[in-house]
Design a protein around this motif. Sequence first.
Motif, PDB file in Angstrom:
ATOM      1  N   THR A  49       0.832  -1.201   0.000  1.00 39.80           N
ATOM      2  CA  THR A  49       0.000   0.000   0.000  1.00 39.80           C
ATOM      3  C   THR A  49       0.867   1.251   0.000  1.00 39.80           C
ATOM      4  OG1 THR A  49      -1.668  -1.224   1.247  1.00 39.80           O
ATOM      5  CG2 THR A  49      -1.903   1.172   1.183  1.00 39.80           C
ATOM      6  N   THR A  50       1.940   1.232   0.783  1.00 38.73           N
ATOM      7  CA  THR A  50       2.859   2.370   0.813  1.00 38.73           C
ATOM      8  C   THR A  50       3.523   2.548  -0.543  1.00 38.73           C
ATOM      9  OG1 THR A  50       3.268   1.974   3.156  1.00 38.73           O
ATOM     10  CG2 THR A  50       4.862   3.361   1.995  1.00 38.73           C
ATOM     11  N   GLN A  52       2.268   1.659  -3.423  1.00 39.87           N
ATOM     12  CA  GLN A  52       1.236   2.183  -4.319  1.00 39.87           C
ATOM     13  C   GLN A  52       1.021   3.676  -4.068  1.00 39.87           C
ATOM     14  OE1 GLN A  52      -2.506   0.139  -4.197  1.00 39.87           O
ATOM     15  NE2 GLN A  52      -3.519   1.665  -5.469  1.00 39.87           N
ATOM     16  N   LYS A  53       1.060   4.095  -2.822  1.00 40.63           N
ATOM     17  CA  LYS A  53       0.881   5.510  -2.485  1.00 40.63           C
ATOM     18  C   LYS A  53       1.997   6.347  -3.106  1.00 40.63           C
ATOM     19  CE  LYS A  53       0.678   8.608   1.472  1.00 40.63           C
ATOM     20  NZ  LYS A  53       0.839   8.737   2.910  1.00 40.63           N
ATOM     21  N   ARG A  55       3.696   5.613  -5.704  1.00 36.25           N
ATOM     22  CA  ARG A  55       3.453   5.575  -7.151  1.00 36.25           C
ATOM     23  C   ARG A  55       2.326   6.531  -7.531  1.00 36.25           C
ATOM     24  NH1 ARG A  55       1.879   0.168  -7.854  1.00 36.25           N
ATOM     25  NH2 ARG A  55      -0.283   0.767  -7.913  1.00 36.25           N
ATOM     26  N   ASP A  56       1.216   6.474  -6.809  1.00 34.92           N
ATOM     27  CA  ASP A  56       0.042   7.291  -7.125  1.00 34.92           C
ATOM     28  C   ASP A  56       0.305   8.787  -6.937  1.00 34.92           C
ATOM     29  OD1 ASP A  56      -1.290   4.974  -7.717  1.00 34.92           O
ATOM     30  OD2 ASP A  56      -2.430   4.904  -5.832  1.00 34.92           O
ATOM     31  N   GLU A  57       1.159   9.127  -5.971  1.00 33.96           N
ATOM     32  CA  GLU A  57       1.483  10.531  -5.714  1.00 33.96           C
ATOM     33  C   GLU A  57       2.583  11.052  -6.634  1.00 33.96           C
ATOM     34  OE1 GLU A  57       2.390  10.650  -1.547  1.00 33.96           O
ATOM     35  OE2 GLU A  57       0.277  10.501  -0.964  1.00 33.96           O
TER      36      GLU A  57
END
Length: 89
Positions: A49-50, A52-53, A55-57
């Motif tokens: 999740t971290t 992905q965060k 990556r998404d940011e």
Amino acid sequence: MKVVCLQEEAFYALFDKVVQHVESKRKDNVEKWIDGEEAMSILKIKSTTTLQKLRDEGKIRYSQPQKKIILYDRDSINEYIEKHVRETF
């Protein structure tokens, strides 16, 4: 089956050359695009999740060549780490 005998000095010299050869190949073979597991290892995080965060940011670059395959740019991960360096006094 043949048996090869070496003097101790020759054996250790040969062993050192083999180790040097393997290390030089390993350094040259650093891949630009790495999988999530290796990215998490470099970042010292355990949570997908971290990752992905990040990556998404847009904090680390990634590529998604197929639907379930996400590769991360090793250089952008290193830049992210360097960006958060705290200098000593």
